[in-house]
Structures are given as C-alpha cells and as structure tokens.
Design a protein around this motif. Sequence first.
Motif, mmCIF file in Angstrom:
data_model
loop_
_atom_site.group_PDB
_atom_site.id
_atom_site.type_symbol
_atom_site.label_atom_id
_atom_site.label_comp_id
_atom_site.label_asym_id
_atom_site.label_seq_id
_atom_site.Cartn_x
_atom_site.Cartn_y
_atom_site.Cartn_z
ATOM 1 N N SER A 12 25.844 29.052 17.389
ATOM 2 C CA SER A 12 27.059 29.723 17.012
ATOM 3 C C SER A 12 27.816 29.996 18.294
ATOM 4 N N ILE A 13 29.356 30.323 17.804
ATOM 5 C CA ILE A 13 30.228 30.647 18.946
ATOM 6 C C ILE A 13 30.799 31.713 18.663
ATOM 7 N N VAL A 14 31.102 32.711 19.607
ATOM 8 C CA VAL A 14 31.605 33.885 19.197
ATOM 9 C C VAL A 14 32.982 33.942 20.242
ATOM 10 N N VAL A 15 33.932 34.366 19.719
ATOM 11 C CA VAL A 15 35.233 34.809 20.415
ATOM 12 C C VAL A 15 35.808 36.022 20.339
ATOM 13 N N ASP A 16 35.994 36.988 21.306
ATOM 14 C CA ASP A 16 36.579 38.363 21.022
ATOM 15 C C ASP A 16 35.875 38.968 19.849
ATOM 16 N N GLY A 17 34.389 38.760 19.887
ATOM 17 C CA GLY A 17 33.630 39.536 18.860
ATOM 18 C C GLY A 17 33.554 38.956 17.484
ATOM 19 N N GLU A 18 34.129 38.018 17.190
ATOM 20 C CA GLU A 18 34.205 37.034 16.006
ATOM 21 C C GLU A 18 33.469 35.752 16.135
ATOM 22 N N THR A 19 32.786 35.486 15.333
ATOM 23 C CA THR A 19 31.905 34.258 15.119
ATOM 24 C C THR A 19 33.064 33.274 14.382
ATOM 25 N N ILE A 20 33.298 32.366 15.210
ATOM 26 C CA ILE A 20 34.246 31.224 14.865
ATOM 27 C C ILE A 20 33.959 29.902 14.480
ATOM 28 N N GLY A 21 32.614 29.606 14.887
ATOM 29 C CA GLY A 21 31.805 28.360 14.612
ATOM 30 C C GLY A 21 30.512 28.589 14.584
ATOM 31 N N GLU A 22 29.758 27.976 13.506
ATOM 32 C CA GLU A 22 28.084 27.979 13.531
ATOM 33 C C GLU A 22 27.744 26.690 12.706
ATOM 34 N N ILE A 23 26.531 26.349 13.035
ATOM 35 C CA ILE A 23 25.680 25.428 12.206
ATOM 36 C C ILE A 23 24.322 25.463 12.136
ATOM 37 N N ASP A 24 23.509 25.025 11.477
ATOM 38 C CA ASP A 24 22.339 25.240 11.381
ATOM 39 C C ASP A 24 21.681 23.790 11.833
ATOM 40 N N ASN A 25 20.739 23.407 11.373
ATOM 41 C CA ASN A 25 19.991 22.088 11.857
ATOM 42 C C ASN A 25 21.102 21.135 12.243
ATOM 43 N N GLY A 26 21.119 20.837 13.570
ATOM 44 C CA GLY A 26 21.922 19.816 13.900
ATOM 45 C C GLY A 26 22.135 19.555 15.452
ATOM 46 N N ILE A 27 23.198 19.306 15.914
ATOM 47 C CA ILE A 27 23.400 19.135 17.384
ATOM 48 C C ILE A 27 24.650 20.164 17.841
ATOM 49 N N LEU A 28 24.468 20.680 18.945
ATOM 50 C CA LEU A 28 25.610 21.322 19.733
ATOM 51 C C LEU A 28 25.749 20.288 20.781
ATOM 52 N N LEU A 29 27.239 20.145 20.579
ATOM 53 C CA LEU A 29 27.761 19.080 21.492
ATOM 54 C C LEU A 29 28.793 19.787 22.793
ATOM 55 N N LEU A 30 28.419 19.659 24.026
ATOM 56 C CA LEU A 30 29.284 20.298 24.888
ATOM 57 C C LEU A 30 30.261 19.064 25.548
ATOM 58 N N LEU A 31 31.365 19.135 25.238
ATOM 59 C CA LEU A 31 32.340 17.915 25.278
ATOM 60 C C LEU A 31 33.325 18.161 26.700
ATOM 61 N N GLY A 32 33.067 17.166 27.600
ATOM 62 C CA GLY A 32 33.540 17.220 28.891
ATOM 63 C C GLY A 32 34.769 16.160 28.972
ATOM 64 N N VAL A 33 36.102 16.464 29.299
ATOM 65 C CA VAL A 33 37.150 15.131 29.136
ATOM 66 C C VAL A 33 37.425 15.053 30.396
ATOM 67 N N GLU A 34 37.685 13.941 31.014
ATOM 68 C CA GLU A 34 37.966 13.423 32.225
ATOM 69 C C GLU A 34 39.376 12.864 32.217
ATOM 70 N N LYS A 35 40.009 12.689 33.571
ATOM 71 C CA LYS A 35 41.623 12.402 33.598
ATOM 72 C C LYS A 35 41.662 10.975 33.148
ATOM 73 N N ASP A 36 40.937 10.100 33.103
ATOM 74 C CA ASP A 36 40.978 8.706 32.697
ATOM 75 C C ASP A 36 40.382 8.641 31.196
ATOM 76 N N ASP A 37 40.230 9.538 30.564
ATOM 77 C CA ASP A 37 39.724 9.630 29.127
ATOM 78 C C ASP A 37 40.969 9.077 28.339
ATOM 79 N N THR A 38 40.747 8.455 26.820
ATOM 80 C CA THR A 38 41.448 7.898 25.974
ATOM 81 C C THR A 38 41.050 8.321 24.698
ATOM 82 N N PRO A 39 41.839 8.232 23.689
ATOM 83 C CA PRO A 39 41.514 8.602 22.271
ATOM 84 C C PRO A 39 40.261 7.341 21.854
ATOM 85 N N GLU A 40 40.451 5.894 22.443
ATOM 86 C CA GLU A 40 39.534 4.963 22.263
ATOM 87 C C GLU A 40 38.018 5.417 22.700
#
Length: 145
Positions: A12-40
């Motif tokens: 789960s994710i909390v921002v300013d004391g409020e849970t804004i996102g959560e899942i049960d069984n699955g994947i937590l994905l930390l996503l890093g975007v680099e300057k040469d990244d594209t929609p493809e």
Amino acid sequence: MKGLVQRVSHASIVVDGETIGEIDNGILLLLGVEKDDTPEKASKLLDKVLKYRMFSDEEGKMNCSVTDIEGGVLVVSQFTLVAETRKGLRPSFSSGASPALGKELYNQFVNMAKARHPKVSTGRFGADMKVSLLNDGPVTFMLEV
C-alpha cells in the motif's frame, strides 16, 4: 526505463495520511524513467512486467506471471532507481528524465497498464509516499528495456 519488481502478499501507499493505492497478492513495481526513454520502451517494460514468471505454480516452480495469477500491480514512480552509484559516495541523477518527461511517461505507463490488466493501483508522481509491503519470498527482480 527500469522497473524493480517485488512479489508481494500485499502492498500500500500512503500520502498525507491517506491510503491512495493498495493491492493484495501481486507485484509492487518501482518505476524509474531515464532521459532517453520513450512510450515504446514503456510498452516493452509493461509487457515484461505483466508476463514475467515470478509466481509459483502447483509444483513450486516460478512459472506463473502476475497475469496468470490474476494478481494486482502497484506502480510507484521511483526517481532514485535510475541513479548512477558505481563511483563515489553520492548518487548522480544525470541519466534521469526531467520531471516533465518522467511524469508524462509514468502516466502513459499507468494508462497502458490499466488498459491491459484489471488490477492496477498507483502512487502519486512526485509525492512524498510511504510505501508498505510484505515481500513474498523475498522475490525481487530488476527489469530493464
């Protein structure tokens, strides 16, 4: 584009004391975007995330994807994931996307994920987030495209 995926029992994710996102069984994905990244590249990474076999089958072998198990995907923007850490004692973010590009590609990734997978939740780009998770295994992989 980099994605650190963690197999979780719940997250789960909390921002300013409020849970804004959560899942049960699955994947937590930390996503890093680099300057040469594209929609493809975002689309290729999403394909890999959804199909990556990191969940156990009936025999205990990692043969199932998050799609196969109908698990959740919690996507969190993670700027520090693209830091250069090989030299020195201070990270360099020179390969990181600008905030505008990072937000644009993060939002595109999330929209594509929601169109392709029924259980997608998110954090908030640029927010100070408190992320809680129960890593299952632990199982963690770095995916890059």
